[in-house]
Design an enzyme around this catalytic site. Structure first.
Site, PDB file in Angstrom:
ATOM      1  N   HIS A 505       0.939  -1.186  -0.073  1.00  0.00           N
ATOM      2  CA  HIS A 505      -0.001   0.065   0.012  1.00  0.00           C
ATOM      3  C   HIS A 505       0.949   1.207  -0.047  1.00  0.00           C
ATOM      4  O   HIS A 505       0.702   2.179   0.905  1.00  0.00           O
ATOM      5  CB  HIS A 505      -0.971   0.008   1.103  1.00  0.00           C
ATOM      6  CG  HIS A 505      -1.975  -1.000   1.358  1.00  0.00           C
ATOM      7  ND1 HIS A 505      -2.602  -1.451   2.212  1.00  0.00           N
ATOM      8  CD2 HIS A 505      -2.381  -1.782   0.385  1.00  0.00           C
ATOM      9  CE1 HIS A 505      -3.546  -2.449   2.219  1.00  0.00           C
ATOM     10  NE2 HIS A 505      -3.131  -2.520   1.009  1.00  0.00           N
ATOM     11  N   PRO A 506       1.885   1.392  -0.783  1.00  0.00           N
ATOM     12  CA  PRO A 506       2.727   2.578  -0.923  1.00  0.00           C
ATOM     13  C   PRO A 506       2.146   4.012  -1.253  1.00  0.00           C
ATOM     14  O   PRO A 506       0.952   3.817  -2.281  1.00  0.00           O
ATOM     15  CB  PRO A 506       3.797   2.466  -1.914  1.00  0.00           C
ATOM     16  CG  PRO A 506       3.304   1.352  -2.837  1.00  0.00           C
ATOM     17  CD  PRO A 506       2.443   0.632  -2.207  1.00  0.00           C
TER      18      PRO A 506
END
Length: 569
Positions: A505-506
């Site tokens: 989930h960057p």
């Protein structure tokens, strides 16, 4: 590629890019180009839900990034999957539909000084493209039931975006369904969580996702539903003003100095595999290359921290120190428990007959393990009683393995992975050469703050408290990882560094912010500061990470951005 001049150029055909292409090309008077570095999404494992196992780590569909060695992970480097195909990460992700919490968007509104990002004003944009299996409600949209924005009578003064969506009967493209399986061991975990004080919920997406229940997923009749299916096929492909380039990687943006000395983005240099082509945009270039790809392209184009650009001999077109900084991600800590007397995927898939049964169930019913998302059961709760809101998320799976991509264990077990929803650690993405085909350095700096290490230790204790409840006792759970011998805060935080992995989930590397924020890369309408004709529309613009999976919030961002672009805002 004879005519390479367009009104809009969209870079990246991932989650945001596909929706942007759909909305912008709805105006037949505007030519739209969508550029994707990967290939078409015609690889069969993209569409079978369990196929993420064969897409992640596969050069056919993944950029094959790795993080820098992480001090917080005791020197380990992690695989860092990013989608490289039509649909981008929506073609290889966990398919979980999750908006986060209302407070996330209210915080964005506060940080940007723009109330249009508040939960109240974001919700209609979520609903705009939803096709929820239960139909349209106050919380969800559905195909055939226009959202409240489109349901209002048309007016002469309404903006072009609304006019185009009405004309094309757009909306309801993003399918959301219940999962097509259940597991006794997961039902028992859910009951144990309730016994530990976590309420049951049937919907994580009403603004406060506290509770335990099965995740809803982006699938349609047992197949993965990616953004290429939802927004490109067949709609965009039938529009003569739409063009798509695949296997085409952007080397850098074209930045020109205007007569008044200001900077403007007028296109992109694109490597098509055999030649370098310049695509020209007469209106806007929209970067949708993601939290890794977008800052890399900006830095290669001379937009970013001046010292970094000069280090690699890149002419500084416009100094923006925040490009590539503020990287945030969800780090999941994987606790594994051996069990007895209950079916898990470890044992089900351990024989030829078991694998055959799994395959046949999917072939005939589109259900069973081949239809399942990487995580089926979810829970949101507090890491300790003093937390003002749910700050940890569980992804619970009826399986276990040493690391992603490794074989399943030979014994029956389940995995309870827990992540800190609001980490205070911040990392960065930075080029390490002036060449577009060299991967950037990715350093999330996991567990680099005392707050994050404390939440890690506390969340492992919450896991133990849930597993100790009577509902799971009949399966005799035995902690395999990290091991009951580890008890102190220091031991648990160190062990978290040994067993944790990214949940992919960057966000945040091109964050939006108020005018007085020197690290903001884009304004609240996602326009790159100091460079006209250029926007960023992807998860990188999030100033803070959402309290849950990040795919669906990215679609909401794209929906809002499309309206601004079409309306000239």
């Amino acid at each position: 590629m004879n005519d390479t001049t367009f009104d809009y150029i969209i870079i990246g055909a991932g989650t945001a890019g596909c929706l942007m292409a759909n909305r912008l090309s709805a105006d037949a008077s505007k030519r739209v180009l969508l550029i994707e570095a990967g290939r078409r999404d015609d690889y069969h494992w993209v569409h079978i839900p369990v196929g993420y196992l064969y897409c992640i780590g596969n050069p056919r569909t993944d950029w094959l990034y790795n993080t820098e060695p992480e001090a917080g992970l005791n020197g380990r480097s992690l695989r860092y999957p990013r989608g490289k195909t039509l649909g981008g990460c929506s073609s290889i992700n966990g398919m979980i539909y999750m908006r986060g919490q209302s407070r996330d968007y209210d915080q964005w509104a506060q940080l940007t000084g723009d109330d249009s990002w508040s939960w109240h004003q974001a919700l209609p944009y979520f609903k705009m493209h939803e096709d929820h299996h239960l139909g349209a409600t106050g919380w969800h949209g559905a195909k055939g039931s226009p959202s409240e924005m489109l349901a209002q009578p048309a007016t002469e003064s309404e903006d072009l975006w609304l006019h185009l969506l009405r004309h094309h009967r757009a909306g309801g493209e993003w399918r959301i369904e219940k999962q097509r399986l259940r597991w006794d061991v997961l039902d028992a975990f859910s009951q144990a969580a309730q016994q530990a004080g976590i309420p049951a919920t049937d919907d994580f997406n009403r603004g406060n996702n506290e509770g335990v229940g099965y995740f809803e997923v982006n699938q349609k009749a047992g197949w993965r539903w990616n953004t290429a299916k939802a927004f490109l096929r067949p709609t965009c492909y039938g529009r003569p003003n739409f063009e798509q380039w695949t296997s085409a990687q952007v080397a850098k943006l074209v930045i020109e100095t205007q007569p008044d000395g200001s900077k403007r983005c007028t296109g992109a240099q694109v490597w098509t595999g055999g030649e370098m082509t310049t695509a020209v945009a007469t209106r806007e270039v929209i970067l949708c290359a993601g939290s890794v790809g977008t800052p890399q392209i900006l830095q290669l184009s001379g937009i970013g921290p001046a010292a970094l650009l000069r280090e690699y001999g890149i002419e500084v077109q416009h100094e923006l120190p925040g490009v590539g900084d503020n990287l945030q991600d969800h780090l999941q800590i994987r606790s594994v428990y051996k069990v007895q007397g209950v079916k898990t995927l470890n044992t089900l898939a351990s024989s030829v007959w078991g694998k055959a049964a799994i395959g046949l169930e999917y072939a005939f019913k589109r259900s069973g393990p081949m239809s399942m998302a990487p995580s089926q059961l979810g829970a949101f709760t507090r890491s300790d009683a003093n937390q003002p809101h749910p700050n940890i998320e569980y992804h619970v799976q009826p399986l276990s393995l040493d690391a992603f991509g490794e074989p399943l264990h030979s014994f029956p077990a389940f995995t309870a992975s827990v992540c800190n929803l609001n980490p205070t650690s911040r990392g960065h993405v930075r080029i390490r050469s002036p060449h577009f085909n060299d991967a950037p350095a990715i350093a999330p700096n996991y567990l680099s703050t005392p707050e994050d290490r404390q939440v890690a230790a506390d969340s492992l204790r919450v896991t133990r408290r849930i597993v100790s409840q009577p509902a799971l006792a009949r399966y005799k759970p035995e902690e395999f990882k990290p091991g009951v011998q580890f008890q102190t805060d220091e031991e648990l935080a160190r062990l978290a560094g040994d067993i944790a992995s990214t949940i992919f989930h960057p966000v945040g590397t091109t964050k939006m912010g108020a005018d007085n924020d020197p690290m903001a890369v884009v304004d609240s309408h996602l326009r790159v500061r100091g460079v006209a004709g250029l926007r960023v529309v992807d998860a990188g613009v999030m100033p803070t990470i959402t309290s849950g999976n990040t795919n669906s919030p990215t679609l909401m961002i794209a929906e809002k951005a499309a309206r601004w672009i079409v309306s000239g805002d």
